[in-house]
Design a protein around this motif. Structure first.
Motif, PDB file in Angstrom:
ATOM      1  N   ILE A 157     -55.180   1.390  -0.165  1.00  0.00           N
ATOM      2  CA  ILE A 157     -55.405   1.606   1.235  1.00  0.00           C
ATOM      3  C   ILE A 157     -55.422   0.330   1.862  1.00  0.00           C
ATOM      4  CG2 ILE A 157     -57.425   2.145   2.800  1.00  0.00           C
ATOM      5  CD1 ILE A 157     -58.454   4.215   0.428  1.00  0.00           C
ATOM      6  N   TYR A 158     -55.862  -0.825   1.505  1.00  0.00           N
ATOM      7  CA  TYR A 158     -55.985  -2.186   1.936  1.00  0.00           C
ATOM      8  C   TYR A 158     -54.351  -2.823   2.368  1.00  0.00           C
ATOM      9  CZ  TYR A 158     -57.315  -7.066   2.410  1.00  0.00           C
ATOM     10  OH  TYR A 158     -57.529  -8.512   2.731  1.00  0.00           O
ATOM     11  N   GLY A 159     -53.653  -2.775   1.120  1.00  0.00           N
ATOM     12  CA  GLY A 159     -52.489  -3.154   1.291  1.00  0.00           C
ATOM     13  C   GLY A 159     -51.639  -2.490   2.365  1.00  0.00           C
ATOM     14  N   SER A 160     -51.650  -0.899   2.471  1.00  0.00           N
ATOM     15  CA  SER A 160     -51.098  -0.194   3.318  1.00  0.00           C
ATOM     16  C   SER A 160     -51.484  -0.827   4.826  1.00  0.00           C
ATOM     17  CB  SER A 160     -51.295   1.235   3.122  1.00  0.00           C
ATOM     18  OG  SER A 160     -51.050   1.635   2.002  1.00  0.00           O
ATOM     19  N   PHE A 161     -52.986  -0.858   4.830  1.00  0.00           N
ATOM     20  CA  PHE A 161     -53.402  -1.279   6.107  1.00  0.00           C
ATOM     21  C   PHE A 161     -52.859  -2.524   6.835  1.00  0.00           C
ATOM     22  CE2 PHE A 161     -56.445  -4.224   8.325  1.00  0.00           C
ATOM     23  CZ  PHE A 161     -56.661  -3.277   9.502  1.00  0.00           C
ATOM     24  N   ILE A 203     -49.037  -2.395   7.715  1.00  0.00           N
ATOM     25  CA  ILE A 203     -49.092  -1.561   9.185  1.00  0.00           C
ATOM     26  C   ILE A 203     -49.519  -2.199   9.978  1.00  0.00           C
ATOM     27  CG2 ILE A 203     -49.848   0.471  10.202  1.00  0.00           C
ATOM     28  CD1 ILE A 203     -50.038   2.291   7.625  1.00  0.00           C
ATOM     29  N   SER A 204     -50.415  -3.197  10.031  1.00  0.00           N
ATOM     30  CA  SER A 204     -50.878  -4.076  11.132  1.00  0.00           C
ATOM     31  C   SER A 204     -49.805  -5.203  11.144  1.00  0.00           C
ATOM     32  CB  SER A 204     -52.357  -4.803  10.458  1.00  0.00           C
ATOM     33  OG  SER A 204     -53.439  -3.608  10.443  1.00  0.00           O
ATOM     34  N   GLY A 205     -49.143  -5.533  10.085  1.00  0.00           N
ATOM     35  CA  GLY A 205     -48.081  -6.567  10.336  1.00  0.00           C
ATOM     36  C   GLY A 205     -47.186  -6.029  11.410  1.00  0.00           C
ATOM     37  N   ILE A 206     -46.751  -4.687  10.868  1.00  0.00           N
ATOM     38  CA  ILE A 206     -45.619  -4.140  11.555  1.00  0.00           C
ATOM     39  C   ILE A 206     -46.082  -4.026  13.329  1.00  0.00           C
ATOM     40  CG2 ILE A 206     -44.068  -2.340  11.994  1.00  0.00           C
ATOM     41  CD1 ILE A 206     -43.918  -1.855   9.015  1.00  0.00           C
ATOM     42  N   SER A 207     -47.150  -3.601  13.468  1.00  0.00           N
ATOM     43  CA  SER A 207     -47.964  -3.248  14.830  1.00  0.00           C
ATOM     44  C   SER A 207     -47.891  -4.433  15.672  1.00  0.00           C
ATOM     45  CB  SER A 207     -49.238  -2.477  14.653  1.00  0.00           C
ATOM     46  OG  SER A 207     -48.928  -1.270  13.918  1.00  0.00           O
ATOM     47  N   ALA A 208     -48.318  -5.605  15.017  1.00  0.00           N
ATOM     48  CA  ALA A 208     -48.444  -6.881  15.756  1.00  0.00           C
ATOM     49  C   ALA A 208     -46.857  -7.423  16.134  1.00  0.00           C
ATOM     50  CB  ALA A 208     -49.146  -8.013  14.633  1.00  0.00           C
ATOM     51  N   ALA A 252     -41.190  -5.753   5.212  1.00  0.00           N
ATOM     52  CA  ALA A 252     -42.333  -4.891   4.554  1.00  0.00           C
ATOM     53  C   ALA A 252     -41.434  -4.077   3.401  1.00  0.00           C
ATOM     54  CB  ALA A 252     -43.042  -4.089   5.373  1.00  0.00           C
ATOM     55  N   ALA A 253     -40.257  -3.613   3.803  1.00  0.00           N
ATOM     56  CA  ALA A 253     -39.669  -2.644   2.909  1.00  0.00           C
ATOM     57  C   ALA A 253     -38.919  -3.688   1.633  1.00  0.00           C
ATOM     58  CB  ALA A 253     -38.414  -1.823   3.595  1.00  0.00           C
ATOM     59  N   CYS A 254     -38.704  -4.658   2.294  1.00  0.00           N
ATOM     60  CA  CYS A 254     -37.880  -5.877   0.896  1.00  0.00           C
ATOM     61  C   CYS A 254     -39.161  -6.109   0.040  1.00  0.00           C
ATOM     62  CB  CYS A 254     -37.590  -6.861   1.567  1.00  0.00           C
ATOM     63  SG  CYS A 254     -35.794  -6.659   2.426  1.00  0.00           S
ATOM     64  N   ALA A 255     -40.219  -6.275   0.550  1.00  0.00           N
ATOM     65  CA  ALA A 255     -41.503  -6.585  -0.338  1.00  0.00           C
ATOM     66  C   ALA A 255     -41.858  -5.637  -1.207  1.00  0.00           C
ATOM     67  CB  ALA A 255     -42.745  -7.116   0.712  1.00  0.00           C
TER      68      ALA A 255
END
Length: 293
Positions: free
Chosen positions: A90-94, A97-102, A118-121
């Motif tokens: 949950i934490y990693g997903s948050f 998603i927060s990184g992409i949103s920012a 994110a996909a590469c990671a």
């Protein structure tokens, strides 16, 4: 909730190095453009984006490594039980998603680049790390994409300078290759090849600084970077045992900040280069309390 454990699992010292990637990307963008075209608010959002992306990627790294860490690194946050696997997901997903949103708050293109990072990671965390050749390249693509994410502050610059994003691929590939011997010891040939990749990156920085008439300034930062990464690497080559390999990896990761300061100096902005360099003591200080590798 153990707040320290949630901070620890993101490797905060490493997150600082990711912020320096963004600032280096911004500096590369102005190789052809002016700092007056840089939106400071956009830079802040991109810095927040990379913090989310890096932190989320590291969390998923530990999630996928759980079974192995139970044996080799039981002190890590998830195998020790400080954070459950479910909460870590949950934490990693948050964070991702927060990184992409920012990044979206800077521009849709930035969000697309962030999503690709994110996909590469995630691909690296699940599959790449287990492949001796494609793994280091995969990890390097994450950093290269992060640099290009910084360049997206002036989107037109990507068309001209995207290929510089290949150099962090070489640098991170070198660190990833070295890190494979962190537990059981390393191979000297691998370490020599990593040294070659390091030199290639530094040579490229000197070349671009010469082309932009900023060689004297950039040379100082490049030499500092070479010193910081090669001192522990040469010790590891002389005696490639686990602890020496670990020091070489740690130096390579933390010195990313110096490498990025060198990229800023290539643009001729000494003040910003020094600001980026000042992130190094912050990262080193955090490394005293939180794991880097």
């Amino acid at each position: 909730m153990n707040i320290k454990s949630y901070i620890q699992i993101t490797r905060p010292a490493n997150v600082i190095t990711a912020v320096s990637d963004i600032l280096a990307g911004v500096a590369i963008a102005v190789f052809s453009f002016s700092y007056e075209e840089v939106n400071i608010t956009g830079v802040l959002f991109l810095c927040l984006a990379t913090m989310g992306l890096y932190g989320g990627g590291i969390v998923f790294n530990d999630i996928f490594d759980l079974e192995l860490d139970r044996i080799e690194r039981p002190e890590r946050v998830i195998p020790s039980g400080k954070i459950s696997k479910t909460n870590a997901v949950i934490y990693g997903s948050f964070l991702l998603i927060s990184g992409i949103s920012a990044a979206w708050f800077n521009s849709p293109l930035s969000a697309i680049i962030a999503a690709l990072v994110a996909a590469c990671a995630l691909v690296y965390d699940k599959y790449g790390k287990h492949h001796s050749f494609f793994g280091p390249i995969n990890m390097g693509l994450c950093r290269g994409g992060n640099l290009i994410l910084g360049m997206s502050i002036i989107e037109r610059s990507i068309e001209q300078w995207w290929f510089i994003g290949l150099l962090p691929v070489c640098y991170i590939a070198a660190i990833t290759m070295i890190s494979r011997g962190e537990v059981h010891g390393g191979n000297k040939n691998t370490l020599y090849f990593a040294a070659f990749l390091y030199i290639m990156v530094s040579t490229a920085q000197l070349y671009f600084s010469y082309q932009l008439n900023n060689l004297p300034v950039a040379a100082a930062f490049v030499v500092l970077h070479i010193y910081l990464i090669f001192k522990p690497l040469l010790a590891a080559i002389a005696n490639p045992i686990g602890p020496n390999i670990g020091k070489a990896v740690k130096a390579g990761v933390l010195s990313l900040i110096v490498m990025n300061a060198a990229w800023v100096s290539v643009s001729g902005n000494i003040l910003l280069a020094l600001v980026v360099l000042c992130l190094l003591p912050v990262s080193i200080w955090l490394a005293r309390f939180f794991a880097v590798t």
